[in-house]
Design an enzyme around this catalytic site. Structure first.
Site, PDB file in Angstrom:
ATOM      1  CB  SER A 149      -1.056   0.059   1.166  1.00  0.00           C
ATOM      2  OG  SER A 149      -1.756   1.284   1.396  1.00  0.00           O
ATOM      3  CE1 TYR A 162      -3.621  -1.868   4.991  1.00  0.00           C
ATOM      4  CE2 TYR A 162      -3.474   0.538   4.750  1.00  0.00           C
ATOM      5  CZ  TYR A 162      -3.562  -0.842   4.184  1.00  0.00           C
ATOM      6  OH  TYR A 162      -3.837  -1.100   2.748  1.00  0.00           O
TER       7      TYR A 162
END
Length: 267
Positions: A149, A162
């Protein structure tokens, strides 16, 4: 866990995809199917994947569905071995399954959220690749694809679990790439920006260059087939990532001051 017996007679390249019940994983499955691949799809909700395949009218001879939880090493590695037994050694393995939940380190219960995030996004990725690495290296070909990501580039407030897990994905895939290169196996890191999936639907902040899953899957497919080692999708987020990486800490901190945090599990 095993696909129908008709999958044994199908021919053509094979892709193995985790997190295939929705979002990016489902769109990647559809894109590879259209390209002529046989597909091996893994999800906790295997019944939903089977229903989706039937609704889409996919040829059962080209589709295998495996129920597994990537957080459970025994479960996901068993799914990989079953795929090899039933459908053969894949040409492409995409470790896509992931979760994204906000945390607050001051809250005790959020430490378990962090554990779950790492178990899914990191240990789950390595366990997904594990059954295939030796066979691919022996064969001298294959692609192992890690879905990272843009959030792995720098840490964002409220995203500690995350962001750090996706930073670890980037480093892990880089390490694995060096290990597999001498054997002809490619390791590809794909770093999405914002994609309209269940993971992003509840975000409380702006999401520039938001993509639809099918558009992301099309670009990711081309990048993977092209043999790139690292690709940010869309390219505009790649520019943003480079700018973020170049910012000095004081300016980066000031730019993010007051930015809404990601929802925690209980929100």
């Amino acid at each position: 866990m095993s696909p129908t017996s008709t999958a044994l007679v199908a021919t053509g390249p094979l892709v193995f995809i985790t997190g295939a019940s929705s979002g990016i994983g489902q769109s990647l499955a559809a894109r590879y199917y259209r390209a002529g691949y046989r597909i091996a799809l893994v999800a906790r909700r295997a019944n939903e994947v089977q229903a989706w395949a039937q609704t889409q009218g996919l040829d059962p001879a080209r589709v295998g569905v495996y129920g597994a939880d990537v957080r459970d090493i025994a479960s996901i590695t068993a799914a990989g071995r079953a795929c090899i037994e039933q459908q053969g050694l894949p040409d492409v393995v995409i470790a896509n399954a992931g979760i994204s939940v906000g945390i607050d380190t001051a809250i005790y219960d959020d430490l378990e959220v962090m554990r779950s995030t790492y178990e899914t996004n990191n240990i789950g990725m390595a366990a997904t690749f594990h059954p295939f690495v030796a066979g691919m290296c022996k064969r001298g070909s294959g692609r192992l694809v890690g879905i990272a990501s843009v959030a792995g580039i720098r840490g964002l407030p409220g995203h500690g679990a995350y962001c750090s897990s996706k930073a670890a994905v980037i480093s892990y895939c880089e390490s694995l790439r060096g290990e597999c290169r001498p054997f002809g196996v490619k390791v590809v890191t794909i770093a999405p920006g914002y994609v309209a999936t269940p993971l992003t639907s509840e975000n409380r902040y702006s999401m520039p260059f938001l993509m639809q899953p099918d558009d992301f899957a099309d670009q990711a497919f081309r990048a993977i087939e092209g043999g790139v080692t690292f690709r940010v999708i869309p390219w505009q987020m790649g520019v943003v990532a480079k700018l973020l990486r170049a910012l000095p800490n004081w300016l980066f901190d000031r730019a993010l001051a007051g930015r809404p945090r990601k929802n925690r599990k209980t929100q």
